[in-house]
Design a protein around this motif. Structure first.
Motif, mmCIF file in Angstrom:
data_model
loop_
_atom_site.group_PDB
_atom_site.id
_atom_site.type_symbol
_atom_site.label_atom_id
_atom_site.label_comp_id
_atom_site.label_asym_id
_atom_site.label_seq_id
_atom_site.Cartn_x
_atom_site.Cartn_y
_atom_site.Cartn_z
ATOM 1 N N THR A 2 -13.857 -6.582 0.084
ATOM 2 C CA THR A 2 -13.311 -6.298 -1.041
ATOM 3 C C THR A 2 -11.758 -5.763 -0.859
ATOM 4 O OG1 THR A 2 -15.225 -5.746 -2.153
ATOM 5 C CG2 THR A 2 -13.427 -4.959 -3.164
ATOM 6 N N GLY A 3 -11.534 -4.907 0.061
ATOM 7 C CA GLY A 3 -10.237 -4.299 0.368
ATOM 8 C C GLY A 3 -9.173 -5.330 0.661
ATOM 9 N N LEU A 4 -9.294 -6.276 1.466
ATOM 10 C CA LEU A 4 -8.364 -7.351 1.818
ATOM 11 C C LEU A 4 -8.193 -8.144 0.685
ATOM 12 C CD1 LEU A 4 -6.715 -8.204 4.159
ATOM 13 C CD2 LEU A 4 -8.734 -9.515 4.936
ATOM 14 N N ALA A 5 -9.378 -8.377 0.064
ATOM 15 C CA ALA A 5 -9.216 -9.330 -1.018
ATOM 16 C C ALA A 5 -8.053 -8.873 -2.187
ATOM 17 C CB ALA A 5 -10.497 -9.844 -1.872
ATOM 18 N N TYR B 35 -7.006 2.058 -6.481
ATOM 19 C CA TYR B 35 -7.386 3.274 -5.419
ATOM 20 C C TYR B 35 -8.703 2.984 -4.605
ATOM 21 C CZ TYR B 35 -3.939 5.752 -8.224
ATOM 22 O OH TYR B 35 -2.744 6.239 -8.710
ATOM 23 N N PRO B 36 -8.383 2.467 -3.520
ATOM 24 C CA PRO B 36 -9.414 1.680 -2.729
ATOM 25 C C PRO B 36 -10.566 2.975 -2.033
ATOM 26 C CG PRO B 36 -7.585 1.919 -1.332
ATOM 27 C CD PRO B 36 -7.323 2.469 -2.833
ATOM 28 N N GLY B 37 -11.650 2.495 -1.754
ATOM 29 C CA GLY B 37 -12.604 3.458 -1.303
ATOM 30 C C GLY B 37 -14.058 3.212 -1.568
ATOM 31 N N TYR B 38 -15.215 3.101 -0.867
ATOM 32 C CA TYR B 38 -16.547 2.666 -1.300
ATOM 33 C C TYR B 38 -17.373 3.829 -1.338
ATOM 34 C CZ TYR B 38 -17.106 -2.530 -1.860
ATOM 35 O OH TYR B 38 -17.126 -3.795 -2.525
ATOM 36 N N ALA B 39 -17.177 4.581 -0.080
ATOM 37 C CA ALA B 39 -18.155 5.647 0.346
ATOM 38 C C ALA B 39 -17.568 6.821 1.162
ATOM 39 C CB ALA B 39 -19.344 5.227 1.008
ATOM 40 N N ALA B 40 -17.958 8.122 0.878
ATOM 41 C CA ALA B 40 -17.390 9.081 1.584
ATOM 42 C C ALA B 40 -18.301 10.054 2.253
ATOM 43 C CB ALA B 40 -16.041 9.787 1.054
ATOM 44 N N ILE B 41 -18.268 11.018 3.202
ATOM 45 C CA ILE B 41 -19.040 12.334 3.322
ATOM 46 C C ILE B 41 -17.745 13.284 3.148
ATOM 47 C CG2 ILE B 41 -20.233 13.432 5.343
ATOM 48 C CD1 ILE B 41 -21.041 10.643 6.209
ATOM 49 N N VAL C 219 0.916 -1.231 -0.119
ATOM 50 C CA VAL C 219 -0.205 0.299 -0.133
ATOM 51 C C VAL C 219 0.907 1.019 0.084
ATOM 52 C CG1 VAL C 219 -1.805 1.411 1.244
ATOM 53 C CG2 VAL C 219 -1.887 -1.126 1.262
ATOM 54 N N GLU C 220 0.624 2.024 -0.919
ATOM 55 C CA GLU C 220 1.565 3.435 -0.920
ATOM 56 C C GLU C 220 0.401 4.676 -0.907
ATOM 57 O OE1 GLU C 220 3.682 3.309 -4.346
ATOM 58 O OE2 GLU C 220 4.661 1.477 -4.004
ATOM 59 N N HIS D 178 -8.543 -11.629 -5.015
ATOM 60 C CA HIS D 178 -9.763 -11.003 -5.320
ATOM 61 C C HIS D 178 -9.873 -11.700 -6.834
ATOM 62 C CE1 HIS D 178 -13.091 -8.783 -6.913
ATOM 63 N NE2 HIS D 178 -13.233 -8.219 -5.843
ATOM 64 N N SER D 179 -11.370 -12.441 -6.636
ATOM 65 C CA SER D 179 -11.402 -13.317 -7.940
ATOM 66 C C SER D 179 -11.596 -12.441 -9.319
ATOM 67 C CB SER D 179 -12.934 -14.092 -7.862
ATOM 68 O OG SER D 179 -13.746 -13.003 -7.781
ATOM 69 N N ALA D 180 -11.755 -11.420 -9.311
ATOM 70 C CA ALA D 180 -11.708 -10.712 -10.786
ATOM 71 C C ALA D 180 -10.591 -9.825 -11.054
ATOM 72 C CB ALA D 180 -12.639 -9.553 -10.487
ATOM 73 N N LEU D 181 -9.372 -10.394 -10.186
ATOM 74 C CA LEU D 181 -8.078 -9.413 -10.742
ATOM 75 C C LEU D 181 -7.623 -10.214 -12.169
ATOM 76 C CD1 LEU D 181 -6.026 -9.512 -7.191
ATOM 77 C CD2 LEU D 181 -6.522 -7.605 -8.564
ATOM 78 N N ASN D 182 -7.780 -11.201 -12.548
ATOM 79 C CA ASN D 182 -7.577 -11.710 -13.812
ATOM 80 C C ASN D 182 -8.717 -11.863 -14.654
ATOM 81 O OD1 ASN D 182 -4.912 -12.370 -13.074
ATOM 82 N ND2 ASN D 182 -5.505 -14.106 -11.822
#
Length: 230
Positions: free
Chosen positions: A34-37, A59-65, A6-7, A43-47
């Protein structure tokens, strides 16, 4: 940037263009599953080339205020004024450029508790299971008492007389489920019959993301029932 790494990046603050709004982030939501996978590279969708979001660099993130800081001259929505607070599908970054005509967002009142409403995105994802079942189930088994499974159980539990059972090997998660009003909790498959009888549940929700549990879900559900993969 790659599995196990992670950077944090520093970038110039974005300017805004036509139809855009500049936001300053107040709080974001972590999605542990999802973040840990993605962090571990499992994560199954990487390939899968058809799933474009699950790729490195991610670039992670699901929701924000966030607070509205600057509004483009052509944005005329009264809810988007400097100082306004909004909920949106933002990432873990200090600044975001919102395109209100295309992005998902809602305005928030002053009385909204940020640390509660931030979970709405995961609650919305969990609600998908409720809407995908072919017929209204009376007996539901939820595999996994993480946030997605917990929310799924709560959604199904809104139906009158619904029998909800949640299963997990993690005692702390089961304890949290109890605090959330989910009264039927088990830690092993041998306890299923005590709740559902020999016929099994009408619906099994697999909310762990562990592929090995899918055959079990298919085996435990009643004949003609539904298995939902969350």
């Amino acid at each position: 940037t790659r599995p196990g790494v992670v950077e944090c990046e520093s970038q110039p603050r974005h300017g805004i263009g036509t139809g855009e709004v500049l936001l300053r982030t107040r709080i974001t939501l972590i999605s542990p599953g999802t973040g840990l996978a993605l962090y571990t590279g499992t994560h199954s969708a990487l390939n899968d080339p058809e799933v474009t979001f699950a790729k490195f660099p991610f670039y992670p993130g699901y929701a924000a205020i966030s607070d509205v800081v600057e509004v483009g001259h052509d944005v005329v929505d009264a809810r988007l004024q400097p100082g306004s607070r909004i909920y949106h599908w933002g990432k873990h970054c200090a600044w975001t450029v919102l395109r209100p005509a295309n992005d998902v967002w809602i305005s928030l009142g002053e009385d909204v508790a940020e640390t509660r409403v931030i979970f709405a995105r995961l609650a919305q994802i969990s609600a998908v299971a409720l809407h995908r079942v072919r017929a209204k189930p009376d007996k539901i088994l939820v595999l996994g008492a993480g946030m997605i499974g917990n929310f799924c159980a709560q959604w199904f539990g809104l139906a009158p007389n619904a029998l909800i059972v949640i299963q997990d090997v993690n005692g702390a998660r089961l304890a949290l489920a109890a605090r959330c009003g989910i009264s039927n909790r088990i830690s092993g498959e041998g306890e299923h019959a005590a709740f559902f009888g020999p016929g099994g549940p009408d619906c099994v929700v697999e909310a762990t993301g562990v592929p090995a549990l899918v055959p079990d879900a298919l085996r435990w559900v009643r004949r003609g029932g539904d298995v939902e993969l969350e």
